[in-house]
Design an enzyme around this catalytic site. Sequence first.
Site, PDB file in Angstrom:
ATOM      1  N   GLY A   1      54.176  12.071  80.427  1.00  0.00           N
ATOM      2  CA  GLY A   1      54.377  11.570  79.068  1.00  0.00           C
ATOM      3  C   GLY A   1      53.635  12.470  78.107  1.00  0.00           C
TER       4      GLY A   1
ATOM      5  N   LYS B   1      54.194  28.946  73.301  1.00  0.00           N
ATOM      6  CA  LYS B   1      53.746  27.550  73.330  1.00  0.00           C
ATOM      7  C   LYS B   1      54.813  26.666  73.991  1.00  0.00           C
ATOM      8  CE  LYS B   1      51.798  23.679  72.238  1.00  0.00           C
ATOM      9  NZ  LYS B   1      50.546  23.130  72.594  1.00  0.00           N
TER      10      LYS B   1
ATOM     11  N   GLU C   1      48.143  25.441  69.696  1.00  0.00           N
ATOM     12  CA  GLU C   1      47.000  24.787  70.326  1.00  0.00           C
ATOM     13  C   GLU C   1      47.383  24.399  71.755  1.00  0.00           C
ATOM     14  OE1 GLU C   1      43.791  24.528  69.256  1.00  0.00           O
ATOM     15  OE2 GLU C   1      43.904  24.133  71.381  1.00  0.00           O
ATOM     16  N   PHE C   2      46.512  24.702  72.686  1.00  0.00           N
ATOM     17  CA  PHE C   2      46.809  24.397  74.089  1.00  0.00           C
ATOM     18  C   PHE C   2      45.955  23.258  74.632  1.00  0.00           C
ATOM     19  CE2 PHE C   2      48.126  28.877  73.624  1.00  0.00           C
ATOM     20  CZ  PHE C   2      49.443  28.769  74.045  1.00  0.00           C
ATOM     21  N   LEU C   3      45.195  22.586  73.763  1.00  0.00           N
ATOM     22  CA  LEU C   3      44.322  21.519  74.279  1.00  0.00           C
ATOM     23  C   LEU C   3      45.146  20.383  74.877  1.00  0.00           C
ATOM     24  CD1 LEU C   3      44.290  18.731  72.357  1.00  0.00           C
ATOM     25  CD2 LEU C   3      43.152  20.263  70.792  1.00  0.00           C
TER      26      LEU C   3
ATOM     27  N   CYS D   1      53.940  16.185  73.737  1.00  0.00           N
ATOM     28  CA  CYS D   1      54.392  17.586  73.758  1.00  0.00           C
ATOM     29  C   CYS D   1      55.488  17.909  74.761  1.00  0.00           C
ATOM     30  CB  CYS D   1      53.210  18.494  74.055  1.00  0.00           C
ATOM     31  SG  CYS D   1      52.117  18.659  72.657  1.00  0.00           S
TER      32      CYS D   1
ATOM     33  N   ARG E   1      50.312   6.418  90.149  1.00  0.00           N
ATOM     34  CA  ARG E   1      49.416   7.519  89.789  1.00  0.00           C
ATOM     35  C   ARG E   1      48.615   8.059  90.958  1.00  0.00           C
ATOM     36  NH1 ARG E   1      50.489  10.272  85.212  1.00  0.00           N
ATOM     37  NH2 ARG E   1      51.341   8.829  83.721  1.00  0.00           N
TER      38      ARG E   1
HETATM   39  C1  UDX Z   1      49.922  19.042  77.279  1.00  0.00           C
HETATM   40  C2  UDX Z   1      49.468  20.447  77.690  1.00  0.00           C
HETATM   41  O1  UDX Z   1      48.708  20.365  78.895  1.00  0.00           O
HETATM   42  C3  UDX Z   1      48.654  21.080  76.579  1.00  0.00           C
HETATM   43  O2  UDX Z   1      48.315  22.415  76.915  1.00  0.00           O
HETATM   44  C4  UDX Z   1      49.464  21.069  75.300  1.00  0.00           C
HETATM   45  O3  UDX Z   1      48.703  21.593  74.233  1.00  0.00           O
HETATM   46  C5  UDX Z   1      49.938  19.659  74.963  1.00  0.00           C
HETATM   47  O4  UDX Z   1      50.641  19.094  76.066  1.00  0.00           O
HETATM   48  P1  UDX Z   1      48.780  16.637  77.179  1.00  0.00           P
HETATM   49  O5  UDX Z   1      50.176  16.138  76.945  1.00  0.00           O
HETATM   50  O6  UDX Z   1      47.713  16.187  76.246  1.00  0.00           O
HETATM   51  O7  UDX Z   1      48.766  18.239  77.131  1.00  0.00           O
HETATM   52  O8  UDX Z   1      48.314  16.213  78.644  1.00  0.00           O
HETATM   53  P2  UDX Z   1      48.525  16.795  80.131  1.00  0.00           P
HETATM   54  O9  UDX Z   1      47.232  16.738  80.808  1.00  0.00           O
HETATM   55  O10 UDX Z   1      49.217  18.098  80.135  1.00  0.00           O
HETATM   56  O11 UDX Z   1      49.458  15.687  80.801  1.00  0.00           O
HETATM   57  C6  UDX Z   1      50.802  15.472  80.422  1.00  0.00           C
HETATM   58  C7  UDX Z   1      51.434  14.423  81.303  1.00  0.00           C
HETATM   59  O12 UDX Z   1      51.657  14.930  82.621  1.00  0.00           O
HETATM   60  C8  UDX Z   1      50.577  13.151  81.488  1.00  0.00           C
HETATM   61  O13 UDX Z   1      51.417  12.022  81.447  1.00  0.00           O
HETATM   62  C9  UDX Z   1      49.963  13.348  82.855  1.00  0.00           C
HETATM   63  O14 UDX Z   1      49.589  12.145  83.465  1.00  0.00           O
HETATM   64  C10 UDX Z   1      51.112  14.036  83.584  1.00  0.00           C
HETATM   65  N1  UDX Z   1      50.689  14.819  84.759  1.00  0.00           N
HETATM   66  C11 UDX Z   1      49.825  15.874  84.614  1.00  0.00           C
HETATM   67  C12 UDX Z   1      51.208  14.512  86.016  1.00  0.00           C
HETATM   68  O15 UDX Z   1      52.002  13.580  86.160  1.00  0.00           O
HETATM   69  N2  UDX Z   1      50.839  15.272  87.098  1.00  0.00           N
HETATM   70  C13 UDX Z   1      49.980  16.344  86.984  1.00  0.00           C
HETATM   71  O16 UDX Z   1      49.708  16.985  88.006  1.00  0.00           O
HETATM   72  C14 UDX Z   1      49.458  16.642  85.704  1.00  0.00           C
END
Ligand code: UDX
Length: 472
Positions: free
Chosen positions: A278, A225, A166-168, A281, A449
Amino acid sequence: MTLSVPKTVNKICCIGAGYVGGPTMAVIALKAPHVQVTVVDLNQSRIDAWNSDTLPIYEPGLFEVVKERRGKNLFFTTEIDTAILEADLIFVSVNTPTKTFGMGKGSAADLKYLESAARRIAAVSKSSKIVVEKSTVPVKSGEAIRTILQANTTPGVAYTILSNPEFLAEGTAIPDLMNPDRVLIGGDEDENGQIGVQALCDVYANWVDRSNIITTNTWSSELSKLTANAFLAQRISSINSISALCEATGADVDEVAHAIGRDQRIGSKFLKASVGFGGSCFQKDILNLVYLCKTYNLHEVAAYWQQVVDLNDYQKRRFSLSIVRSLFNTVTGKKICVFGFAFKKDTGDTRESASIDVIQYLMDEGAAVSIYDPQVPDSQIDHDLLPVGVSPEASDRAKSLYTITHDPYEAAKDAHAIVVCTEWDEFKTYDYQKIYDSMYKPAFLFDGRKILDVEEMGKIGYNVSVIGRKLH
Ligand code: UDX
Ligand code: ADP
């Protein structure tokens, strides 16, 4: 003649009603209304919440989808065996946390939940099944499921194991599921493997264009993945490493990100400097990748990916240290207000949230931390901040170092500083003049942020520090 697995899918069972299983099954139920989808979990209160008006996870748009299909072709239950028995296809969507003990401690995935789910399937099934790994699992864990199922097969029952990662992303799960960049399905090259792959393709084809459904062998799918998450996290660590250099030199990391992102080969996404990534994943999957490389004696490759996690830890430390430095090298006894506890906006999930590390650091330095988050329940904050296995006195002492507030203005009142750890949109809408007036002077604002307008905040009177920008 070999036994065949089901060629068409009428009934789906999903084992694990978590962040992945719940939303994914809700969207399948919505888009394939002729398929009956039953989501099962061992955790009764989680299932009860899925059946209530307060779902166990916060995800924009999720409730509407659940409400639309629940009781029609979408069911949540703890009756695991019945759902397994009836299903043509079973998604295994249980948690696979990083091991905290024994071999591979700190980097390998703990497969005990996956193993127990596989054993349950083997014990209960009376007809052939397509079993799909949906959890993020280390490469070759499909083999573990296969070994368990084959060793415990009932006569007349065949299995094929597919990988369908899953990539969501949390916070955007519903649009991600409704309109995925691609769906990835890995399966064996034998006949049942290919029947299974086709049957699952047909489920997704109810709303995903077939040209966006990629089919591979099982191992390629599993490794894709881990690699996707490692690449995404690597971009954040790369830009975060540059953010340190920007603060030292006077370059602005947003300008650098914008300039490099315009190169189509690089692209503009996932280049936002922050206090650190954070989520459940990124770190876990990279650590898995590192473990896998070490297992195959690929030490240089392991060291390369380990650095992405190390840089992330460095960024969280660096940000925390800069707060203490700015506050005249001491935060002892000072009230510090932290905006945001979730690992990103639009979720109540706190797993590996950078906020936790920053708060721990500030508490270790003696600060009185006041926390505000729009979604994270108090009990979760306590769970994340209180040490486990200590005496009630030690726990009470830890609890006296922070307070949880449900009003941002209250959280910031009398504080020496505000620290923004999550990019919640509502943080941009506050009356910062009013907040400033209620704070200790000089009042500091640390934006981990990059969501607030530095000039604006500076005009109000705040001493503003932003990740990746040198301020005078
Ligand atoms: C991630 C992957 O994007 C998703 O495809 C996979 O299935 C699960 O892991 P997720 O952890 O839910 O998803 O969120 P994501 O939007 O990827 O953000 C992860 C972390 O990176 C967050 O803490 C976010 O704030 C941080 N982030 C994201 C940054 O610090 N800078 C960015 O440019 C993007
Ligand atoms: P993810 O983010 O991967 O979805 P979660 O921790 O949110 O992970 O969800 C995993 C769910 O799987 C939990 O609700 C847990 O209770 C459930 N679970 C774990 N093992 C089993 C099992 N053997 N049978 C049924 N449910 C299980």
